[in-house]
Design an enzyme around this catalytic site. Structure first.
Site, short mmCIF file in Angstrom:
data_model
loop_
_atom_site.label_atom_id
_atom_site.label_comp_id
_atom_site.label_asym_id
_atom_site.label_seq_id
_atom_site.Cartn_x
_atom_site.Cartn_y
_atom_site.Cartn_z
N LEU A 121 0.83 -1.20 0.00
CA LEU A 121 0.00 0.00 0.00
C LEU A 121 0.87 1.25 0.00
O LEU A 121 1.70 1.44 0.88
CB LEU A 121 -0.94 0.00 1.22
CG LEU A 121 -2.05 1.06 1.24
CD1 LEU A 121 -3.22 0.57 2.08
CD2 LEU A 121 -1.56 2.40 1.79
N HIS A 123 7.39 1.74 11.34
CA HIS A 123 7.93 3.03 10.91
C HIS A 123 6.92 4.12 11.30
O HIS A 123 5.70 3.87 11.29
CB HIS A 123 8.13 3.02 9.40
CG HIS A 123 8.89 4.18 8.86
ND1 HIS A 123 8.28 5.38 8.59
CD2 HIS A 123 10.19 4.33 8.53
CE1 HIS A 123 9.18 6.23 8.12
NE2 HIS A 123 10.35 5.62 8.07
#
Length: 338
Positions: A127, A231
């Site tokens: 994505l 992240h």
């Protein structure tokens, strides 16, 4: 502006390549390499072209398209069964408890064990939303459209599903986890290993990675501190996965230590709540906000819209959603509340 998800095609190669250059590394499913991306699109074309209801080793690529301009501004991918072409490796965090009667002391050691537990599961991944479009809920549309696609093609997917989140990458594009674990054995930087994996697959991990468990206490502070953390740009994605019913069960990525989330496919909220209905009206002005989709395989389209579920089992849609999806009264659509 009106955006919709659709099946990717060969002509999408260049916009996908331009987006891949913006990922910043650690994004295996979207490598900045035209040859690798072209191979993904070819594999996706084969998957879209196989019109049956059998579970296979398929990869589907969807793209987010601005309906007014035709520009591709995002992408996502689905894998029906991972670990078929080569082993699907993960680290799993486990605990070894030992006790000494002489010292009257119990010691618990956390370890990372190399496993292939998740082979055979389906995966949602790849994505990426163009930085200029990160507003208006388009990231959520990208993410949840994958689950509507699965609901519409349920027999093509496994009973377990996973999602890998990118781990911590430092300002130099390196990975503290890689530097503290695998990098010591491979003699290559994280960026080199990540790129090689994206282009050639991870069989080299099977060939060179030590098979014995890694004691976490023996790793550097930098490596230990990032295990299982997403992240910063992936924190919202992790919350979305949790809202869908995914959970972190101790699996982490072998490259960057990011978390791997898992769920039972039929328990994923957007899959279990999706339902089909026949369109009875396309002039709805007020109603419930929803994701609406139509079309099988290559003809799949999904967008935001307004719906009203009627007592006779049909569905009313707003005119913009009907136009974006190219549907008319009498057509069948799938929908799930936004």
């Amino acid at each position: 502006m009106s955006f919709r998800l659709r099946a990717a095609r060969a002509s999408d190669l260049e916009p996908l390549y331009e987006m891949a250059k913006l990922t910043g590394g650690g994004f295996t499913n979207l490598p900045p390499d035209r040859t690798a991306l072209g191979a993904k699109l070819e594999r996706a074309a084969e998957a879209f072209g196989r019109d049956d209801n059998k579970l296979g080793d398929d990869q589907f690529v969807l793209v987010l398209e601005n309906r007014e301009t035709g520009d591709v501004r995002g992408t996502c991918q689905l894998f029906t069964t991972v670990g078929q072409q080569w082993p699907f490796y993960s680290y799993r965090m486990t605990t070894l408890t030992q006790h000494s009667q002489e010292l009257d002391r119990t010691v618990r050691a956390e370890m990372l064990s190399l496993v292939t537990d998740l082979e055979g599961a389906s995966e949602v991944g790849g994505l990426f939303l163009h930085p200029n479009e990160r507003a208006g809920g388009l990231g959520l549309l990208l993410a949840r459209s994958r689950y509507v696609f699965i609901a519409m093609h349920r027999a093509r997917f496994a009973d377990r599903i996973l999602a890998e989140l990118r781990g911590i990458i430092d300002d130099r594009g390196g990975s503290p986890f890689w530097d503290g674990v695998a990098g010591r054995f491979f003699g290559m930087s994280f960026q080199e290993a990540d790129y090689f994996n994206a282009i050639n697959g991870n069989q080299f991990i099977a060939d060179l990675m030590p098979k014995h468990p890694v004691y976490i206490a023996m790793l550097s502070d930098d490596a230990r501190s990032v295990i299982g953390l997403p992240h910063p740009t992936g924190r919202a994605a992790m919350r979305m996965l949790e809202n869908e019913g995914f959970a972190a069960e101790g699996y982490v990525d072998i490259f960057d230590g990011g978390p791997t989330m898992t769920a039972r496919t039929d328990a994923v909220k957007s899959i279990s709540d999706s339902a089909s209905a026949t369109v009875s009206s396309i002039d709805l002005e007020e109603g419930e906000k929803a994701l609406v989709a139509t079309g099988r395989l290559t003809d799949f389209r999904c967008c935001y819209g307004i719906r009203e579920l009627l007592e006779d089992g049909s569905i009313a849609l707003d005119s913009q959603a009907a136009d974006t999806l190219d549907v008319a009264v009498g057509d069948t659509v799938w929908s799930v509340a936004r």
